[in-house]
Motif scaffolding. Structure first.
Motif, short mmCIF file in Angstrom:
data_model
loop_
_atom_site.label_atom_id
_atom_site.label_comp_id
_atom_site.label_asym_id
_atom_site.label_seq_id
_atom_site.Cartn_x
_atom_site.Cartn_y
_atom_site.Cartn_z
N ILE A 111 -56.31 35.97 69.70
CA ILE A 111 -56.18 34.78 68.86
C ILE A 111 -54.71 34.46 68.62
O ILE A 111 -54.28 33.30 68.66
N HIS A 112 -53.91 35.53 68.39
CA HIS A 112 -52.48 35.33 68.17
C HIS A 112 -51.83 34.72 69.40
O HIS A 112 -51.00 33.80 69.28
N ARG A 113 -52.19 35.21 70.58
CA ARG A 113 -51.61 34.66 71.82
C ARG A 113 -51.99 33.19 72.00
O ARG A 113 -51.18 32.38 72.44
N GLU A 114 -53.24 32.87 71.67
CA GLU A 114 -53.67 31.48 71.80
C GLU A 114 -52.90 30.57 70.85
O GLU A 114 -52.52 29.46 71.21
N SER A 115 -52.65 31.06 69.63
CA SER A 115 -51.86 30.29 68.66
C SER A 115 -50.43 30.13 69.14
O SER A 115 -49.81 29.07 68.96
N PHE A 116 -49.89 31.19 69.74
CA PHE A 116 -48.53 31.14 70.26
C PHE A 116 -48.41 30.09 71.36
O PHE A 116 -47.50 29.26 71.36
N ARG A 117 -49.34 30.10 72.30
CA ARG A 117 -49.29 29.15 73.41
C ARG A 117 -49.42 27.70 72.93
O ARG A 117 -48.85 26.79 73.53
N ALA A 118 -50.20 27.51 71.86
CA ALA A 118 -50.46 26.16 71.36
C ALA A 118 -49.21 25.47 70.85
O ALA A 118 -49.21 24.25 70.65
N GLN A 119 -48.13 26.23 70.64
CA GLN A 119 -46.88 25.63 70.15
C GLN A 119 -46.19 24.78 71.21
O GLN A 119 -45.34 23.96 70.89
N PHE A 120 -46.54 25.00 72.48
CA PHE A 120 -45.80 24.39 73.57
C PHE A 120 -46.65 23.35 74.29
O PHE A 120 -47.54 23.71 75.08
N THR A 124 -50.71 25.17 78.97
CA THR A 124 -51.86 25.55 79.81
C THR A 124 -51.84 24.80 81.14
O THR A 124 -52.11 25.39 82.19
N LYS A 125 -51.49 23.53 81.08
CA LYS A 125 -51.39 22.74 82.31
C LYS A 125 -50.33 23.31 83.23
O LYS A 125 -50.51 23.36 84.45
N LEU A 126 -49.21 23.76 82.66
CA LEU A 126 -48.13 24.34 83.46
C LEU A 126 -48.61 25.59 84.19
O LEU A 126 -48.40 25.72 85.41
N VAL A 127 -49.25 26.52 83.48
CA VAL A 127 -49.71 27.76 84.11
C VAL A 127 -50.71 27.46 85.22
O VAL A 127 -50.64 28.02 86.32
N ASN A 128 -51.63 26.53 84.96
CA ASN A 128 -52.61 26.17 85.99
C ASN A 128 -51.95 25.49 87.19
O ASN A 128 -52.35 25.71 88.34
N SER A 129 -50.91 24.69 86.94
CA SER A 129 -50.19 24.02 88.02
C SER A 129 -49.44 25.02 88.89
O SER A 129 -49.36 24.86 90.11
N ILE A 130 -48.88 26.05 88.26
CA ILE A 130 -48.20 27.11 89.02
C ILE A 130 -49.19 27.79 89.96
O ILE A 130 -48.91 27.97 91.15
N ILE A 131 -50.36 28.13 89.44
CA ILE A 131 -51.38 28.80 90.25
C ILE A 131 -51.84 27.89 91.39
O ILE A 131 -51.99 28.32 92.54
N ASN A 132 -52.05 26.60 91.09
CA ASN A 132 -52.49 25.66 92.12
C ASN A 132 -51.45 25.51 93.22
O ASN A 132 -51.80 25.43 94.41
N ASP A 200 -41.52 34.92 79.10
CA ASP A 200 -42.27 36.17 79.00
C ASP A 200 -43.77 35.91 78.86
O ASP A 200 -44.59 36.64 79.44
N CYS A 201 -44.11 34.89 78.10
CA CYS A 201 -45.52 34.53 77.90
C CYS A 201 -46.14 34.03 79.20
O CYS A 201 -47.26 34.41 79.54
N ASP A 205 -49.29 35.83 81.20
CA ASP A 205 -50.54 35.16 81.54
C ASP A 205 -50.83 35.20 83.04
O ASP A 205 -51.98 35.35 83.46
N LEU A 206 -49.78 35.09 83.85
CA LEU A 206 -49.97 35.16 85.29
C LEU A 206 -50.36 36.58 85.72
O LEU A 206 -51.21 36.77 86.60
#
Length: 253
Positions: A111-120, A124-132, A200-201, A205-206
């Motif tokens: 939950i803490h990690r999800e709250s952390f990511r939500a600041q930016f 989520t789109k960025l991480v998915n775009s990197i993988i794609n 680092d985050c 995630d990757l």
């Protein structure tokens, strides 16, 4: 209600949960009110049976014994699978079990990690775009590694020169190499989180997705803007201050 349950269902219930067979009591299944199981065996619904007369529940049969053990004894699952069983508890509407699982350290960390990511914005789109991108280029890559560059910037500083293009796409110019555009840009954000912490985050995630990678800060954007000839002050050059990171995926480690 109890009378209708007793009339419709036997005291011992044979279940087929996603193909796995269980035997339990009717009292166990209806023990927690306002749940999916209590509703199914309330006598108000037509519960489907399989060809052998077992009551069928469309759920993960492998994990169902954790649901039964909670109903029987109030027992929670082992910590290493708590997040997986959380999904099952929510599916069956076991609200108290859900609340207890949410207090588990591994779940609180999630939950803490999800709250952390939500600041930016756009994270989520960025991480998915990197993988794609890595996926799309994998068949063309003949090297043992793949690399991408990401620009991260916490604050969007107002430029000093009017001719400075705030919307430029960041580039990197290494010595004796061509100028290269970065693959992705993320920023700004309102928290005090540094670019390194966001990097680092992203790496975390990757790696959680199974990638073997390294990361490094490789400098700042090479874009610069010279003051125009009619600039009222002393001639100056304004550089883009945004940080660039490189993520290297190792395919043979």
């Amino acid at each position: 209600m109890e009378g209708s349950v007793e009339k419709k269902f036997p005291p011992v219930i044979e279940l087929n949960v996603g193909g796995k067979h269980y035997t339990t009591t009717l009292l166990t299944l209806v023990k927690c009110k306002d749940t999916m199981l209590a509703a199914m065996f309330s006598g108000n619904y037509d519960v489907k049976k399989d060809q052998h007369g077992r009551y069928f529940i469309d759920a993960d049969g492998e994990n169902f014994h954790y649901i039964l053990n909670y109903l029987r004894y109030g027992e929670l699952p082992p910590k290493e699978i708590a997040p997986k069983i959380y999904r099952e508890a929510a599916y069956f509407g076991l609200q108290r079990m859900v609340e207890e699982l949410e207090k588990h350290p591994s779940f609180l960390a999630r939950i803490h990690r999800e709250s952390f990511r939500a600041q930016f914005p756009g994270y989520t789109k960025l991480v998915n775009s990197i993988i794609n991108k890595i996926y799309q280029e994998s068949s063309k890559n003949t090297e043992t590694i793949s690399s991408i560059m990401v620009t991260l910037f916490a604050k969007d500083k107002k430029p000093k020169l009017e001719t400075f293009d705030k919307n430029h796409w960041c580039t990197m110019k290494a010595r004796n190499k061509k100028q290269t555009k970065v693959d992705f840009i993320l920023g700004p954000w309102t928290s005090r989180t540094t670019e390194k912490e966001v990097m680092d985050c992203i790496a975390y995630d990757l790696k959680e997705r199974g990638f073997n990678l390294t990361k490094e800060a490789i400098g700042q954007c090479s874009y610069k803007c010279d003051s125009p000839p009619d600039y009222p002050g002393e001639a100056t050059v304004e550089n883009c201050p945004k940080a660039i990171y490189k993520i290297t995926f190792h395919w043979w480690k």
